[in-house]
Scaffold this motif. Structure first.
Motif, PDB file in Angstrom:
ATOM      1  N   ILE A  16       0.842  -1.191   0.000  1.00 55.27           N
ATOM      2  CA  ILE A  16       0.000   0.000   0.000  1.00 55.27           C
ATOM      3  C   ILE A  16       0.881   1.247   0.000  1.00 55.27           C
ATOM      4  N   GLY A  17       0.294   2.375  -0.336  1.00 55.49           N
ATOM      5  CA  GLY A  17       1.050   3.621  -0.418  1.00 55.49           C
ATOM      6  C   GLY A  17       0.856   4.550   0.756  1.00 55.49           C
ATOM      7  N   GLY A  18       0.076   4.127   1.751  1.00 56.16           N
ATOM      8  CA  GLY A  18      -0.135   4.998   2.896  1.00 56.16           C
ATOM      9  C   GLY A  18      -0.722   4.248   4.067  1.00 56.16           C
ATOM     10  N   VAL A  19      -0.487   4.796   5.253  1.00 61.20           N
ATOM     11  CA  VAL A  19      -1.021   4.229   6.483  1.00 61.20           C
ATOM     12  C   VAL A  19      -1.696   5.337   7.280  1.00 61.20           C
ATOM     13  N   VAL A  20      -2.534   4.926   8.191  1.00 62.58           N
ATOM     14  CA  VAL A  20      -3.196   5.868   9.085  1.00 62.58           C
ATOM     15  C   VAL A  20      -2.374   5.930  10.368  1.00 62.58           C
TER      16      VAL A  20
END
Length: 132
Positions: free
Chosen positions: A37-41
């Protein structure tokens, strides 16, 4: 009569790849790689504090020569991100993405993250997306 509007819950990626605010950028990047994935929270106390993307890591830390082992996710993430709810219309979510020039929105229900909506999840017609 056929329903034409779709809802975020129908197209979002359920579950949340999340890191603590004090997680290192290396830890966040390793999670992104593992999950492809390209982002995390960035979460704290079960709440969304920010969104950290691979681009954030590159432009806000690595490009400045920061040590990704010692820099925290919270210090580089986009704080207080725009969020959507599972029952929001997809058209509203797309409008938010355009207005804020973002490619991903955390999906939040009762204050807690429950998924992620990415531009790639949306059935966007050619030319409908003009963000970066």
């Amino acid at each position: 009569m056929e329903r034409t509007e779709r809802y975020v819950r129908e197209v979002m990626t359920p579950g949340v790849a999340a890191v603590r605010p004090d997680a290192s950028l290396v830890e966040a990047a390793q999670l992104m790689r593992a999950e492809d994935i390209g982002g995390v929270v960035v979460t704290g106390g079960g709440r969304v504090l920010g969104v950290l993307t691979d681009r954030d890591i590159t432009l806000r830390a690595v490009a400045d020569g920061a040590d990704p082992l010692t820099v925290s996710a919270q210090s580089v993430c986009t704080p207080n991100p725009v969020v959507v709810a599972p029952d929001d219309a997809v058209s509203e979510a797309l409008g938010l993405m355009r207005a804020h020039a973002v490619h991903r929105l955390p999906v939040v229900e009762d204050g807690r993250p429950v998924g992620m909506l990415c531009i790639g999840d949306l059935p966007v017609e050619r030319g409908a997306w003009d963000g970066r």
